[in-house]
Design an enzyme around this catalytic site. Structure first.
Site, mmCIF file in Angstrom:
data_model
loop_
_atom_site.group_PDB
_atom_site.id
_atom_site.type_symbol
_atom_site.label_atom_id
_atom_site.label_comp_id
_atom_site.label_asym_id
_atom_site.label_seq_id
_atom_site.Cartn_x
_atom_site.Cartn_y
_atom_site.Cartn_z
ATOM 1 N N ASP A 78 -36.944 16.024 -34.331
ATOM 2 C CA ASP A 78 -37.178 17.059 -33.322
ATOM 3 C C ASP A 78 -36.099 18.105 -33.512
ATOM 4 O OD1 ASP A 78 -38.618 18.176 -31.162
ATOM 5 O OD2 ASP A 78 -37.033 17.575 -29.783
ATOM 6 N N GLY A 162 -41.288 30.008 -36.697
ATOM 7 C CA GLY A 162 -40.461 29.920 -35.497
ATOM 8 C C GLY A 162 -39.442 31.042 -35.406
ATOM 9 N N ASP A 164 -36.978 31.571 -37.511
ATOM 10 C CA ASP A 164 -36.372 31.867 -38.808
ATOM 11 C C ASP A 164 -36.093 33.356 -39.026
ATOM 12 O OD1 ASP A 164 -36.320 29.218 -39.480
ATOM 13 O OD2 ASP A 164 -37.972 29.300 -40.924
#
Length: 209
Positions: A78, A162, A164
């Protein structure tokens, strides 16, 4: 002629083929002859709700659930973005920061708006990842990885996913979204966590089955 022993099967709690390839490469580089499969190999097993309050708790929840359902050792991870001036948020809520799970564009826009007036010296952040290994008997190990950096004011780059496009890793002049897949894997939080999990895989897998 003596038959070769069958490789131990290890299940990774993901339906992302890229993650399976990444962990397979890391285990192979460590000399571990493991048969690695993703959760797609067990389509009848539902995804696990991430109800933990830390990355480690969520990774362990998923790893234990998959180990119990399959009777095999399982790995789960996660991860998320932790922003210094937001006290570590969005953290475990990274994928649903704007309200809808997986809406990268909305998540980015909301986060950038929240820290829009924060000066560069105070825009520190890091990607964090917890990776967990769980056995059917309840044995567990969990490790972590971090990628430190600074947040840009605008998204840059078309790679990755995401957050990035807004995290510039320390020591680099580009964002994570501008790195090649190999460059990113070499420094990423998930790559670090998976590599840190190798000793646990080496220690615990011989005890299984």
């Amino acid at each position: 002629m003596t038959a070769q022993p069958q490789a131990q099967r290890l299940v990774l709690a993901t339906r992302n083929a890229g993650k399976v390839v990444e962990l397979h490469a890391i285990l192979g580089a460590a000399g571990l002859g493991v048969e690695l499969v993703g959760a797609d190999a067990y389509p009848e097993i539902p995804d696990v709700a991430e109800t933990g309050v830390t990355f480690a708790e969520n990774a362990l929840l998923k790893a234990h659930a998959l180990a119990q359902a399959t009777g095999l050792p399982a790995v789960a991870d996660d991860s998320g973005l932790c922003v210094d001036v937001l006290g570590g948020a969005p953290g475990i809520f990274s994928a649903r920061w704007a309200g809808t799970h997986g809406d990268d564009k909305a998540n980015l826009e909301l986060l950038l708006a929240q820290i829009g007036d924060i000066a560069p010296p105070n825009r520190g952040a890091h990607f964090a990842c917890a990776a967990a290994l769980a056995l059917p008997d309840g044995t567990e190990r969990v490790v972590t990885g971090r990628l430190l950096g600074t947040l840009r004011y605008e998204p840059v780059g078309s790679g990755g996913f995401g957050y990035d496009p807004i995290l510039q890793p320390d020591g680099y002049q580009v964002t994570c979204a501008e790195l090649s897949a190999d460059e990113k894997n070499a420094i990423s939080h998930r790559g670090q966590a998976f590599r840190a999990l190798v000793p646990a895989v080496r220690e615990l897998l011989p005890r299984v089955g």
